[in-house]
Design an enzyme around this catalytic site. Sequence first.
Site: not given
Ligand code: NAD
Ligand code: TYD
Length: 359
Positions: A130-132, A156, A160
């Site tokens: 993630t960019d975070e 989080y 990561k």
């Molecule tokens: P998600 O939370 O939707 O899905 C996570 C998946 O991992 C689920 O299917 C869960 O069952 C599985 N999982 C969790 N813990 C586990 C464990 N101990 N063993 C096996 N499986 C396990 O996540 P996502 O949004 O699809 O994100 C996927 C990846 O991308 C993550 O690594 C996240 O850090 C990264 N990412 C996500 C975003 C976003 O906006 N969603 C942005 C940047 C990076």
């Molecule tokens: P989120 O989807 O939780 O992603 P991340 O924190 O990983 O960026 O949140 C996206 C943005 O939206 C973040 O700045 C927090 C804000 N946010 C709200 O304002 N209200 C909410 O209820 C949630 C879940 C997020």
Amino acid sequence: MILVTGGCGFIGSNFIRLWLAEKDEPLVNLDALTYAGNAENLADIQDNPAYHFEKVDLRDSKAVRAVVDFYRPRAVLHFAAESHVDRSIKEPEAFLQTNVMGTFNLLDSALNAWREQGEPEEFRFLHVSTDEVYGSLSMTDPAFTEQHPYQPNSPYSASKAASDHLVRAWHHTYGLPVLTSNCSNNYGPYQFPEKLIPLMIERALAGETLPVYGDGSNVRDWLYVEDHCKALMVVLEKGVPGETYNIGGRAERSNLDVVESLTNMLQILKPRQGGYRELIECVPDRPGHDRRYAIDTRFISEQLGWYPDVGFGDGLLKTVEWYLANRQWVDNVKSGEYMKWVDGHYAAGSSVSDPSENP
Ligand code: NAD
Ligand code: TYD
């Protein structure tokens, strides 16, 4: 054969669907099916003979090793993680266990498999991050490049960041051919409704308040999930081992902008008396809330020829339409019904397939 972890989550399930549609190579999905993992996300491909599923927890090192040894993948794509910032603030331990130790267990098994295969140069371990990890930008800072220092601010992002460092170390120390991608906020179909966009859609449809943290001026760089999955395919195919690739949507928006756009779209697609905008409510800010994320995509564009295709307006419209058209999916997720679906579909505590079967 490639191995995907976390394939029942939001991004992983979109990736698997795209992979099976475009590639002629089987795939095994290792997922523990936590609250965020929903096997129903892949209901349409369950019977595809190129798709295999193993219900395994990354924290169980022996089970992870057994899956990797059995399938002997040529590449591992690591999506699985605890992924929600708000949950990490309340209960950080699971984030350390899965994101740090789970990644270690997977690296350990992948390294072993790579060595047993004779250390082929073409082997890949693609770590989806993630960019975070880069921390927070001011409104005027330049966007994150791959050289930006790591400054994670939430449990989080710290977990990561730790996993990114492990992946880097496995390359420098043991020579494992790794790739790391750091992407911005994804949105699109099958996202669990705890994240901003699906949460706001669902609350709006229920006539509930739309809780925007602080004054809503925090900025995220929104990436349509299919664009992200295509970028990962390009990184897997053409990426240089040891490199990091930043992936973003070139779509910076304040949270308030995003929520207002959503309310406008909903008003057109499913009109509400009085409109949805009146539901927006500013609530106390998230502790340690990062002000702005923005990705500089020049490196991946110049080196690998990848650009995002889907503009934010189009992506948001597709997303809203998907949530409106898939009420059963949403209802199952919300009611916990999908957990029952999982129990019925997969034997409880299933493990590695019968070793006599050829994957
Ligand atoms: P998600 O939370 O939707 O899905 C996570 C998946 O991992 C689920 O299917 C869960 O069952 C599985 N999982 C969790 N813990 C586990 C464990 N101990 N063993 C096996 N499986 C396990 O996540 P996502 O949004 O699809 O994100 C996927 C990846 O991308 C993550 O690594 C996240 O850090 C990264 N990412 C996500 C975003 C976003 O906006 N969603 C942005 C940047 C990076
Ligand atoms: P989120 O989807 O939780 O992603 P991340 O924190 O990983 O960026 O949140 C996206 C943005 O939206 C973040 O700045 C927090 C804000 N946010 C709200 O304002 N209200 C909410 O209820 C949630 C879940 C997020």
